[in-house]
Design an enzyme around this catalytic site. Structure first.
Site, PDB file in Angstrom:
ATOM      1  N   HIS A  68      -3.708   6.848   6.757  1.00 38.25           N
ATOM      2  CA  HIS A  68      -2.488   7.307   7.431  1.00 38.25           C
ATOM      3  C   HIS A  68      -1.528   7.956   6.441  1.00 38.25           C
ATOM      4  O   HIS A  68      -1.113   7.329   5.468  1.00 38.25           O
ATOM      5  CB  HIS A  68      -1.825   6.132   8.151  1.00 38.25           C
ATOM      6  CG  HIS A  68      -2.642   5.633   9.299  1.00 38.25           C
ATOM      7  ND1 HIS A  68      -2.743   4.304   9.634  1.00 38.25           N
ATOM      8  CD2 HIS A  68      -3.410   6.322  10.178  1.00 38.25           C
ATOM      9  CE1 HIS A  68      -3.543   4.194  10.690  1.00 38.25           C
ATOM     10  NE2 HIS A  68      -3.960   5.400  11.035  1.00 38.25           N
TER      11      HIS A  68
ATOM     12  N   GLU B 119       1.762   6.464   4.848  1.00 39.04           N
ATOM     13  CA  GLU B 119       1.681   5.175   4.157  1.00 39.04           C
ATOM     14  C   GLU B 119       1.415   5.401   2.664  1.00 39.04           C
ATOM     15  O   GLU B 119       0.376   5.046   2.115  1.00 39.04           O
ATOM     16  CB  GLU B 119       0.603   4.325   4.849  1.00 39.04           C
ATOM     17  CG  GLU B 119       0.984   4.062   6.306  1.00 39.04           C
ATOM     18  CD  GLU B 119      -0.148   3.551   7.198  1.00 39.04           C
ATOM     19  OE1 GLU B 119      -1.186   3.118   6.669  1.00 39.04           O
ATOM     20  OE2 GLU B 119       0.010   3.595   8.435  1.00 39.04           O
TER      21      GLU B 119
ATOM     22  N   HIS C 284      -3.326  -0.058   4.101  1.00 40.67           N
ATOM     23  CA  HIS C 284      -2.357   0.572   4.997  1.00 40.67           C
ATOM     24  C   HIS C 284      -0.982   0.026   4.643  1.00 40.67           C
ATOM     25  O   HIS C 284      -0.836  -0.815   3.761  1.00 40.67           O
ATOM     26  CB  HIS C 284      -2.686   0.224   6.461  1.00 40.67           C
ATOM     27  CG  HIS C 284      -3.879   0.931   7.009  1.00 40.67           C
ATOM     28  ND1 HIS C 284      -3.791   1.982   7.871  1.00 40.67           N
ATOM     29  CD2 HIS C 284      -5.212   0.726   6.811  1.00 40.67           C
ATOM     30  CE1 HIS C 284      -5.005   2.413   8.184  1.00 40.67           C
ATOM     31  NE2 HIS C 284      -5.894   1.668   7.555  1.00 40.67           N
TER      32      HIS C 284
ATOM     33  N   GLU D  10      -2.304  -4.594   5.071  1.00 41.14           N
ATOM     34  CA  GLU D  10      -1.054  -3.883   5.342  1.00 41.14           C
ATOM     35  C   GLU D  10      -0.092  -4.291   4.228  1.00 41.14           C
ATOM     36  O   GLU D  10       0.362  -5.436   4.155  1.00 41.14           O
ATOM     37  CB  GLU D  10      -0.480  -4.286   6.704  1.00 41.14           C
ATOM     38  CG  GLU D  10      -1.376  -3.956   7.891  1.00 41.14           C
ATOM     39  CD  GLU D  10      -1.217  -2.521   8.415  1.00 41.14           C
ATOM     40  OE1 GLU D  10      -0.369  -1.779   7.885  1.00 41.14           O
ATOM     41  OE2 GLU D  10      -1.948  -2.167   9.351  1.00 41.14           O
TER      42      GLU D  10
HETATM   43  O1  0X9 Z   1      -3.005   0.678  13.714  1.00 43.05           O
HETATM   44  C1  0X9 Z   1      -3.623   0.796  12.641  1.00 43.05           C
HETATM   45  O2  0X9 Z   1      -4.463   1.665  12.450  1.00 43.05           O
HETATM   46  C2  0X9 Z   1      -3.345  -0.186  11.515  1.00 43.05           C
HETATM   47  N1  0X9 Z   1      -1.941  -0.402  11.371  1.00 43.05           N
HETATM   48  S1  0X9 Z   1      -0.957   0.805  10.852  1.00 43.05           S
HETATM   49  O3  0X9 Z   1       0.408   0.392  11.081  1.00 43.05           O
HETATM   50  N2  0X9 Z   1      -1.109   0.977   9.281  1.00 43.05           N
HETATM   51  O4  0X9 Z   1      -1.303   2.008  11.505  1.00 43.05           O
HETATM   52  C3  0X9 Z   1      -3.978  -1.517  11.809  1.00 43.05           C
HETATM   53  C4  0X9 Z   1      -5.444  -1.487  12.001  1.00 43.05           C
HETATM   54  C5  0X9 Z   1      -6.020  -2.861  12.045  1.00 43.05           C
HETATM   55  N3  0X9 Z   1      -6.612  -3.203  13.280  1.00 43.05           N
HETATM   56  C6  0X9 Z   1      -5.954  -3.874  14.286  1.00 43.05           C
HETATM   57  N4  0X9 Z   1      -4.753  -4.293  14.170  1.00 43.05           N
HETATM   58  N5  0X9 Z   1      -6.625  -4.120  15.403  1.00 43.05           N
HETATM   59 ZN    ZN Z   2      -2.097   2.686   8.626  1.00 42.85          ZN
END
Ligand code: 0X9
Ligand code: ZN
Ligand code: CA
Ligand code: CA
Length: 416
Positions: free
Chosen positions: A170, A173, A297, A371
């Protein structure tokens, strides 16, 4: 010789025309500039959650029973239409707040694509026996996606444990580039003097992709700080595929964990692995034999493991739980910062087609999303101060080492 009035007029007209053409080119050649976006919050009631789901807003975080989003003026109208009450927190500014970076260049101590490229090449030149930079594919805008291999006899493919760390799916980030980059640097520079680092590097093949989404990162640095996706021209005036929804495991099984709407920040693409950036990861996995994966992330300070597509526990949930709780302890011990942990689909929210569901679902290896800090938007969200880069890396380091040691012990006990 004096120019006639007519000649002057012609020149002026020509300049105006050139100016119009230049702007016409800029506006059609690049995605729309993002204006009048705002950060809003709504109460997390059951009713709101149901009403919000189909809108697929760009979600920032959940905090104190409120949900935070970045919305456009069109989305604002939709919220009003659906009778969702919200409060406007602040404008989502197109550039980083000034107090965040004060280095000489636009992104301060953070790396642009070319800065990173130069630094990893430089490390490769200084430590050629243990560092190799590999070009594993080109982004949509033809930037190289680099994987750095770190091992003794680095040009040989030896029978050793293999592990992969990936940064920056992303764009916004930025810290997720710096942590894997600093790991490369640390391993290279400590190899000769630090016996435990030497033994780690000698016994394994460590693969690090610090920047999977170079096009998105550049756009986030130079144009719009909150950009998340890659730079795919979706052909309908919208741009970008969410690379963390584009992997081929349970891809697009519902519209909760990803979106089929091209304008959505979690748009999954036209097909699994439709994007060159995710293809690069897929192809590297084909050639290698990884025993674990970490995808970095931000933000939230949490370590999560599969499944993300369902709240149901994966077959290896005990193993994942053991690994991440150990990692969290090691991380806390450095700076006293707590990284919570849990299963993605429970501890966070549902996603489908993410990196870790794929690497676990297809290869059965421990697959983690970390994260990075901060914990929430009020502590800076995607904007980590330059001064915090080093300490965030420092606290992540022992967990990275622990995971590699785990892979080595698996390899030595003949399990892989
Ligand atoms: O949404 C995402 O892709 C990730 N969070 S972010 O805020 N960096 O975009 C998390 C992905 C991990 N998977 C789940 N939470 N299901
Ligand atoms: Zn992310
Ligand atoms: Ca490097
Ligand atoms: Ca080796």
């Amino acid at each position: 010789m004096k120019k006639t009035m007519n000649q002057k007029m012609e020149l002026k007209k020509g300049l105006i025309l050139a100016w119009i053409l230049l702007w016409g080119y800029i506006l059609t050649a690049s995605p729309p500039i993002h204006q009048d976006l705002e950060i809003i919050s709504t109460e997390k009631t059951e009713e709101n959650v149901i009403k919000l789901a189909p809108l697929k807003l760009d979600r920032l975080m959940e905090w104190k029973n409120r949900l935070y989003f970045i919305i456009s003026s069109e989305e604002k109208v939709l919220l009003q239409k659906y009778g969702i009450t919200f409060s406007v927190e602040r404008p989502a500014s197109a550039s980083a707040p000034e107090n965040i970076t004060h280095g000489i260049n636009i992104n301060g101590a953070y790396h642009t694509y070319t800065e990173l490229e130069q630094e990893i090449r430089d490390i490769e030149n200084r430590f050629p026996s243990i560092i190799q930079v590999k070009d594993i594919g080109k982004s949509l805008e033809s930037r190289s996606i680099y994987a750095v291999k770190i091992s003794d006899n680095v040009s040989e493919d030896e029978d050793e444990a293999e592990v992969i760390f990936i940064g920056c799916h992303h764009a916004r980030e930025w810290i997720s580039v710096e942590v894997p980059f600093l790991f490369i640097k640390h391993l290279a520079e400590q190899y000769e003097s630090n016996t435990s680092i030497k033994s780690l590097v000698d016994k394994s093949e460590i693969w690090i992709i610090p920047l999977l989404n170079p096009d998105g990162l550049e756009y986030s640095i130079y144009v719009y700080r909150y950009w998340r996706k890659n730079m795919r021209d979706n052909g309908d005036g919208s741009y970008g595929v969410d690379l963390n929804r584009n992997y081929d495991y349970m891809w697009g099984i519902d519209n909760v964990g990803s979106s089929s709407n091209t304008t959505s920040s979690v748009y999954r693409g036209t097909a699994p692995f439709s994007e060159p950036e995710t293809q690069a990861v897929r192809d590297l996995f084909r050639d290698r034999n990884f025993q674990a994966l970490v995808s970095y992330h931000s933000y939230s300070q949490i370590i999560i493991y599969p499944w993300g597509y369902t709240p149901e526990a994966p077959p290896d949930s005990t193993l994942h739980h053991q690994i991440v709780s150990k990692m969290s302890d090691l991380m806390w011990a450095v700076n006293g910062r707590t990284y919570s942990y849990g299963q993605a689909g429970q501890a966070m929210y549902l996603t489908n087609g993410d990196t870790t569901d794929w690497s676990y679902g297809i290869y059965g290896i421990p697959s983690l999303t970390i994260e990075l800090p901060p914990i929430d938007l009020f502590h800076g969200g995607f904007f980590n101060a330059e001064e915090d880069i080093q300490s965030i890396f420092n606290e992540n380091l022992p967990a990275m080492i622990y995971l590699i040691e785990w892979c080595i012990s698996q390899h030595e006990s003949g399990k892989t």
